[in-house]
Design a protein around this motif. Structure first.
Motif, PDB file in Angstrom:
ATOM      1  N   LEU A 145      76.183  92.281  81.508  1.00  0.00           N
ATOM      2  CA  LEU A 145      74.934  92.735  82.134  1.00  0.00           C
ATOM      3  C   LEU A 145      75.126  92.933  83.636  1.00  0.00           C
ATOM      4  CD1 LEU A 145      72.419  90.478  80.197  1.00  0.00           C
ATOM      5  CD2 LEU A 145      72.803  92.917  79.863  1.00  0.00           C
ATOM      6  N   GLU A 146      75.850  92.010  84.266  1.00  0.00           N
ATOM      7  CA  GLU A 146      76.123  92.143  85.703  1.00  0.00           C
ATOM      8  C   GLU A 146      76.964  93.383  85.988  1.00  0.00           C
ATOM      9  OE1 GLU A 146      77.871  88.376  86.769  1.00  0.00           O
ATOM     10  OE2 GLU A 146      75.910  87.411  86.953  1.00  0.00           O
ATOM     11  N   ALA A 147      77.957  93.651  85.141  1.00  0.00           N
ATOM     12  CA  ALA A 147      78.794  94.848  85.322  1.00  0.00           C
ATOM     13  C   ALA A 147      77.958  96.117  85.145  1.00  0.00           C
ATOM     14  CB  ALA A 147      79.961  94.834  84.336  1.00  0.00           C
ATOM     15  N   THR A 148      77.038  96.104  84.189  1.00  0.00           N
ATOM     16  CA  THR A 148      76.176  97.269  83.966  1.00  0.00           C
ATOM     17  C   THR A 148      75.314  97.529  85.192  1.00  0.00           C
ATOM     18  OG1 THR A 148      76.139  96.801  81.588  1.00  0.00           O
ATOM     19  CG2 THR A 148      74.433  98.273  82.441  1.00  0.00           C
ATOM     20  N   LEU A 149      74.693  96.491  85.727  1.00  0.00           N
ATOM     21  CA  LEU A 149      73.874  96.642  86.940  1.00  0.00           C
ATOM     22  C   LEU A 149      74.726  97.147  88.105  1.00  0.00           C
ATOM     23  CD1 LEU A 149      71.734  93.375  86.742  1.00  0.00           C
ATOM     24  CD2 LEU A 149      70.897  95.717  86.493  1.00  0.00           C
ATOM     25  N   GLU A 150      75.910  96.565  88.271  1.00  0.00           N
ATOM     26  CA  GLU A 150      76.791  96.952  89.364  1.00  0.00           C
ATOM     27  C   GLU A 150      77.174  98.430  89.278  1.00  0.00           C
ATOM     28  OE1 GLU A 150      81.408  96.105  90.594  1.00  0.00           O
ATOM     29  OE2 GLU A 150      80.253  94.429  89.749  1.00  0.00           O
ATOM     30  N   HIS A 151      77.575  98.880  88.083  1.00  0.00           N
ATOM     31  CA  HIS A 151      78.027 100.267  87.945  1.00  0.00           C
ATOM     32  C   HIS A 151      76.864 101.256  88.024  1.00  0.00           C
ATOM     33  CE1 HIS A 151      82.172  99.276  87.460  1.00  0.00           C
ATOM     34  NE2 HIS A 151      81.904  98.437  86.466  1.00  0.00           N
ATOM     35  N   LEU A 152      75.684 100.868  87.582  1.00  0.00           N
ATOM     36  CA  LEU A 152      74.514 101.734  87.754  1.00  0.00           C
ATOM     37  C   LEU A 152      74.220 101.909  89.242  1.00  0.00           C
ATOM     38  CD1 LEU A 152      72.216 100.460  84.863  1.00  0.00           C
ATOM     39  CD2 LEU A 152      73.124 102.781  85.111  1.00  0.00           C
ATOM     40  N   CYS A 153      74.358 100.838  90.007  1.00  0.00           N
ATOM     41  CA  CYS A 153      74.146 100.926  91.456  1.00  0.00           C
ATOM     42  C   CYS A 153      75.228 101.772  92.126  1.00  0.00           C
ATOM     43  CB  CYS A 153      74.085  99.532  92.075  1.00  0.00           C
ATOM     44  SG  CYS A 153      72.577  98.646  91.672  1.00  0.00           S
ATOM     45  N   GLU A 154      76.460 101.675  91.650  1.00  0.00           N
ATOM     46  CA  GLU A 154      77.546 102.488  92.210  1.00  0.00           C
ATOM     47  C   GLU A 154      77.336 103.974  91.914  1.00  0.00           C
ATOM     48  OE1 GLU A 154      81.132 100.940  90.529  1.00  0.00           O
ATOM     49  OE2 GLU A 154      81.117  99.163  91.819  1.00  0.00           O
ATOM     50  N   HIS A 155      76.567 104.283  90.861  1.00  0.00           N
ATOM     51  CA  HIS A 155      76.356 105.678  90.467  1.00  0.00           C
ATOM     52  C   HIS A 155      74.979 106.204  90.857  1.00  0.00           C
ATOM     53  CE1 HIS A 155      79.931 104.800  88.033  1.00  0.00           C
ATOM     54  NE2 HIS A 155      80.159 106.105  88.177  1.00  0.00           N
TER      55      HIS A 155
END
Length: 187
Positions: free
Chosen positions: A91-101
């Motif tokens: 879940l943390e990785a999903t949030l992080e990558h959504l923010c990066e994109h």
């Protein structure tokens, strides 16, 4: 973007995305399977299955995407939810990558604020969302759910209609004071 499910490990985790760029941001990470390949062109809310391709996770992550392409979502903006395994690192990785994109982390209560500002809910219902979250017993929860369902709003709406009608009768009585017409009775 924000975590929409309770924090902590669980069978399922939900990550929510809302805003005008939702479709574009989601498409950078979500790869739909063949059955759901046309999720971006949908005109109505739909569920699509596929996988998330997160650079920090070495393998594709199975996920379901709930996508509201129009302003008929809770926030009154295009919105998406990823339903995936409730693993905290995932879940943390999903949030992080959504923010990066192109996304950004939502502030506390931001989705409800957007729903209020877009007219999807009224102020009493927005306050009721907080009441549901903070309810400490069954009675408080029932009261907040009643308010969230619009019971107080419908009562106030009927009161407003009655007051407007009464005001109209009062103004008509003042306008036609010389006439022998009774708009408001003295009882």
């Amino acid at each position: 973007v924000a975590l929409a499910s309770p924090p902590g490990p669980a069978l399922r985790g939900i990550v929510r995305v809302s805003g005008v760029e939702t479709g574009e941001i989601v498409s950078r990470l979500f790869q739909a399977d063949e059955i759901s390949a046309n999720w971006r062109t949908a005109k109505i809310p739909r569920r699509s299955t596929g996988q998330l391709n997160l650079p920090s996770i070495m393998v594709p992550v199975p996920a379901a995407l709930m996508f509201w392409p129009t302003r008929r979502s809770y926030t009154g903006q295009p919105m998406a939810e990823f339903h995936l395994s409730g693993s905290i690192p995932l879940l943390e990785a999903t949030l992080e990558h959504l923010c990066e994109h192109g996304g950004r982390l939502a502030r506390r209560g931001e989705f409800t604020m957007r729903a209020f500002l877009s007219g999807r809910i009224d102020l009493l219902q927005a306050e009721a969302v907080l009441g549901v979250i903070e309810a400490s017993d069954h009675e408080e929860l029932q009261k907040a759910l009643s308010q969230l369902g619009g019971r107080m709003t419908s009562r106030l709406s009927q009161l407003r209609i009655d007051l407007i009608a009464l005001l109209g009768d009062l103004e008509a009585g003042l306008d036609f004071v010389e006439e022998d017409i009774e708009f408001i009775t003295k009882s």
